[in-house]
Design an enzyme around this catalytic site. Structure first.
Site, mmCIF file in Angstrom:
data_model
loop_
_atom_site.group_PDB
_atom_site.id
_atom_site.type_symbol
_atom_site.label_atom_id
_atom_site.label_comp_id
_atom_site.label_asym_id
_atom_site.label_seq_id
_atom_site.Cartn_x
_atom_site.Cartn_y
_atom_site.Cartn_z
ATOM 1 N N CYS A 1 0.845 -1.493 -0.032
ATOM 2 C CA CYS A 1 -0.198 0.152 -0.275
ATOM 3 C C CYS A 1 1.508 1.435 -0.244
ATOM 4 O O CYS A 1 2.148 1.192 -0.412
ATOM 5 C CB CYS A 1 -0.977 -0.187 1.466
ATOM 6 N N ASN B 1 2.038 1.734 3.970
ATOM 7 C CA ASN B 1 2.870 0.708 5.540
ATOM 8 C C ASN B 1 2.535 0.521 6.456
ATOM 9 O O ASN B 1 3.102 0.107 6.986
ATOM 10 C CB ASN B 1 4.447 -0.161 4.210
ATOM 11 N N CYS C 1 -1.028 0.867 7.178
ATOM 12 C CA CYS C 1 -2.325 0.150 7.270
ATOM 13 C C CYS C 1 -3.265 -1.034 6.311
ATOM 14 O O CYS C 1 -3.301 -2.046 7.327
ATOM 15 C CB CYS C 1 -3.347 1.230 7.444
ATOM 16 N N ARG C 2 -3.197 -0.664 5.169
ATOM 17 C CA ARG C 2 -4.088 -2.014 4.443
ATOM 18 C C ARG C 2 -2.648 -2.856 4.001
ATOM 19 O O ARG C 2 -3.013 -3.760 4.664
ATOM 20 C CB ARG C 2 -4.082 -1.899 2.812
ATOM 21 N N SER C 3 -1.906 -3.051 4.146
ATOM 22 C CA SER C 3 -0.644 -4.033 3.512
ATOM 23 C C SER C 3 -0.342 -4.573 4.786
ATOM 24 O O SER C 3 -0.279 -5.611 4.753
ATOM 25 C CB SER C 3 0.779 -3.457 2.852
ATOM 26 N N ASP D 1 -8.078 3.495 1.704
ATOM 27 C CA ASP D 1 -7.274 3.614 2.761
ATOM 28 C C ASP D 1 -7.920 4.940 4.038
ATOM 29 O O ASP D 1 -9.382 5.959 3.759
ATOM 30 C CB ASP D 1 -6.115 4.766 2.014
#
Length: 163
Positions: free
Chosen positions: A14, A17, A19-21, A131
């Site tokens: 993301c 690096n 939150c999402r990934s 996000d």
């Protein structure tokens, strides 16, 4: 898996690096561990920017994951050009991350292994993993729901196509 076969390597990406990934890395790691495939699948995450390098997941994402029983681990790092060769599958959160990875792959020779994570969703339809950074708690919950669905489909894909 034969002794000479290397683990299948998956990198979640993301922007920052945090939150999402990392959520995808943490969710997928537990699924892989529960399937007793940790010897066969290597998992990591990275960001397209290095602003948060060395930091753990965003506290709101960590709390959301902890509330679902996940173990929080990992430190942010920026994606590196070598990652395009070192990983078998690079899964990005959104179109901006996809464009960033395509730019990093100047020759275009590794594009087939750079894909959107949501391509593996089974129950949910989404064009990207949004996000949640500037939103409220619902955004973090929605991201984990989406990531869990995508990671279930990803595990099925990796088992069928690569192991």
């Amino acid at each position: 898996m034969s002794a000479d076969r290397k683990p299948f390597r998956v990198l979640f990406i993301c922007m920052g690096n945090i939150c999402r990934s990392p959520a995808a890395e943490i969710v997928f790691r537990r699924m892989v561990d529960e399937a007793e495939l940790s010897h066969a699948i290597h998992i990591d995450s990275a960001g397209t920017i290095g602003y948060h390098a060395g930091k753990g997941p965003d506290p709101r994402m960590a709390a959301t994951l902890k509330s679902r029983g996940y173990t929080i681990a990992g430190k942010s790092r920026q994606v590196h050009p070598d990652d395009l060769d070192d990983f078998d599958l690079l899964l990005v959160a959104d179109q901006e991350n996809l464009a960033d990875l395509h730019r990093l792959d100047g020759t275009g020779s590794r594009r087939s292994k750079i894909r959107l994570l949501v391509e593996f969703c089974q129950d949910r339809e989404a064009s990207h993993v949004p996000d949640p950074y500037y939103g409220g708690q619902k955004g973090f919950e929605d991201v984990v729901d989406l990531v869990e669905d995508a990671c279930e489909g990803l595990l099925l894909h990796v088992r069928k196509a690569h192991l």
